[in-house]
Design a protein around this motif. Structure first.
Motif, PDB file in Angstrom:
ATOM      1  N   ARG A  73     -24.284 -30.698   9.372  1.00 59.25           N
ATOM      2  CA  ARG A  73     -24.166 -29.707  11.051  1.00 59.25           C
ATOM      3  C   ARG A  73     -22.971 -29.260  11.128  1.00 59.25           C
ATOM      4  O   ARG A  73     -22.809 -28.007  11.457  1.00 59.25           O
ATOM      5  CB  ARG A  73     -24.147 -30.815  12.324  1.00 59.25           C
ATOM      6  N   GLU A  74     -22.130 -29.166  10.167  1.00 61.60           N
ATOM      7  CA  GLU A  74     -20.484 -28.668  10.075  1.00 61.60           C
ATOM      8  C   GLU A  74     -20.951 -27.708   9.486  1.00 61.60           C
ATOM      9  O   GLU A  74     -20.140 -26.345   9.563  1.00 61.60           O
ATOM     10  CB  GLU A  74     -19.510 -30.218   9.717  1.00 61.60           C
ATOM     11  N   TYR A  75     -21.645 -27.101   8.207  1.00 58.75           N
ATOM     12  CA  TYR A  75     -23.035 -26.492   7.574  1.00 58.75           C
ATOM     13  C   TYR A  75     -22.841 -25.701   7.814  1.00 58.75           C
ATOM     14  O   TYR A  75     -22.751 -23.963   8.134  1.00 58.75           O
ATOM     15  CB  TYR A  75     -22.918 -27.268   5.941  1.00 58.75           C
ATOM     16  N   ARG A  76     -23.842 -25.759   9.077  1.00 56.42           N
ATOM     17  CA  ARG A  76     -24.684 -25.187  10.082  1.00 56.42           C
ATOM     18  C   ARG A  76     -23.978 -24.377  11.290  1.00 56.42           C
ATOM     19  O   ARG A  76     -24.085 -23.637  12.001  1.00 56.42           O
ATOM     20  CB  ARG A  76     -25.598 -25.487  10.401  1.00 56.42           C
ATOM     21  N   GLU A  77     -22.346 -25.140  11.120  1.00 54.94           N
ATOM     22  CA  GLU A  77     -21.502 -24.704  12.426  1.00 54.94           C
ATOM     23  C   GLU A  77     -22.007 -25.033  14.112  1.00 54.94           C
ATOM     24  O   GLU A  77     -21.913 -23.965  14.949  1.00 54.94           O
ATOM     25  CB  GLU A  77     -21.150 -23.092  11.604  1.00 54.94           C
ATOM     26  N   LEU A  78     -22.695 -26.228  14.041  1.00 56.06           N
ATOM     27  CA  LEU A  78     -23.119 -26.282  15.104  1.00 56.06           C
ATOM     28  C   LEU A  78     -21.846 -27.825  15.635  1.00 56.06           C
ATOM     29  O   LEU A  78     -21.886 -28.494  14.823  1.00 56.06           O
ATOM     30  CB  LEU A  78     -24.697 -26.890  14.972  1.00 56.06           C
ATOM     31  N   SER A  79     -22.309 -27.453  16.795  1.00 52.53           N
ATOM     32  CA  SER A  79     -21.533 -28.411  17.389  1.00 52.53           C
ATOM     33  C   SER A  79     -22.397 -30.065  17.684  1.00 52.53           C
ATOM     34  O   SER A  79     -23.905 -30.024  17.207  1.00 52.53           O
ATOM     35  CB  SER A  79     -20.563 -28.468  18.976  1.00 52.53           C
ATOM     36  N   VAL A  80     -22.165 -30.663  18.138  1.00 48.57           N
ATOM     37  CA  VAL A  80     -22.455 -32.092  18.156  1.00 48.57           C
ATOM     38  C   VAL A  80     -23.601 -31.704  19.794  1.00 48.57           C
ATOM     39  O   VAL A  80     -24.676 -32.391  19.835  1.00 48.57           O
ATOM     40  CB  VAL A  80     -21.373 -33.496  18.257  1.00 48.57           C
ATOM     41  N   LYS A  81     -22.887 -31.342  20.252  1.00 52.98           N
ATOM     42  CA  LYS A  81     -23.853 -31.074  21.361  1.00 52.98           C
ATOM     43  C   LYS A  81     -24.574 -30.152  20.985  1.00 52.98           C
ATOM     44  O   LYS A  81     -25.693 -30.183  21.700  1.00 52.98           O
ATOM     45  CB  LYS A  81     -23.182 -30.819  22.857  1.00 52.98           C
ATOM     46  N   ASP A  82     -24.667 -29.541  20.697  1.00 56.35           N
ATOM     47  CA  ASP A  82     -25.468 -28.131  20.500  1.00 56.35           C
ATOM     48  C   ASP A  82     -26.562 -28.673  19.632  1.00 56.35           C
ATOM     49  O   ASP A  82     -28.156 -28.619  19.473  1.00 56.35           O
ATOM     50  CB  ASP A  82     -25.511 -26.839  19.598  1.00 56.35           C
ATOM     51  N   LEU A  83     -26.679 -29.505  19.027  1.00 51.20           N
ATOM     52  CA  LEU A  83     -27.802 -30.094  17.847  1.00 51.20           C
ATOM     53  C   LEU A  83     -28.171 -30.801  18.293  1.00 51.20           C
ATOM     54  O   LEU A  83     -29.246 -30.926  18.506  1.00 51.20           O
ATOM     55  CB  LEU A  83     -26.827 -30.758  16.730  1.00 51.20           C
TER      56      LEU A  83
END
Length: 124
Positions: A73-83
């Motif tokens: 998730r962090e590698y894809r630069e997504l927030s918890v909310k977005d993922l």
């Protein structure tokens, strides 16, 4: 370099005797060829978009036991909310999965893998 000796077994199988050094050279050449084939296949998979390279820092985090969902998730630069939204789950549930407090169901893990553009194997 000596000449190999050829002979046939009583059953008709053709055999060769050669010096150990030549045998070891052949084995080494076969291993090198196998390595080249693996490398070529990896290059093909990368070029075809079937695999991707990630920075060592992210790979090491997974190797060191960090939750792969969080790392990806962090590698894809997504927030918890977005993922969570992309996977169709709540942000709280995703946080519990990433924190190791809950295991995601197979369906949830498949949804997370799809949202991260990964194979399920990358997360489990």
């Amino acid at each position: 370099m000596t000449h190999p000796q050829f002979f046939a077994t009583p059953g008709g199988e053709q055999m060769v005797i050669l010096p150990r050094a030549e045998y070891e050279q052949l084995c080494e050449a076969a291993e090198d060829l196998a390595d080249v084939r693996v490398f070529d296949e990896a290059k093909r998979r990368l070029a075809a978009g079937e695999d991707e390279l990630i920075p060592a820092a992210f790979a090491n985090r997974i190797i060191d036991g960090e939750n792969p969902v969080r790392v990806w998730r962090e590698y894809r630069e997504l927030s918890v909310k977005d993922l969570a939204a992309k996977a169709g789950i709540s942000a709280a549930y995703l946080s519990q999965i990433e924190g190791g407090n809950r295991e995601g169901s197979v369906a949830t893990m498949k949804a997370l893998a799809a949202a991260l553009d990964l194979d399920l194997d990358d997360l489990v």
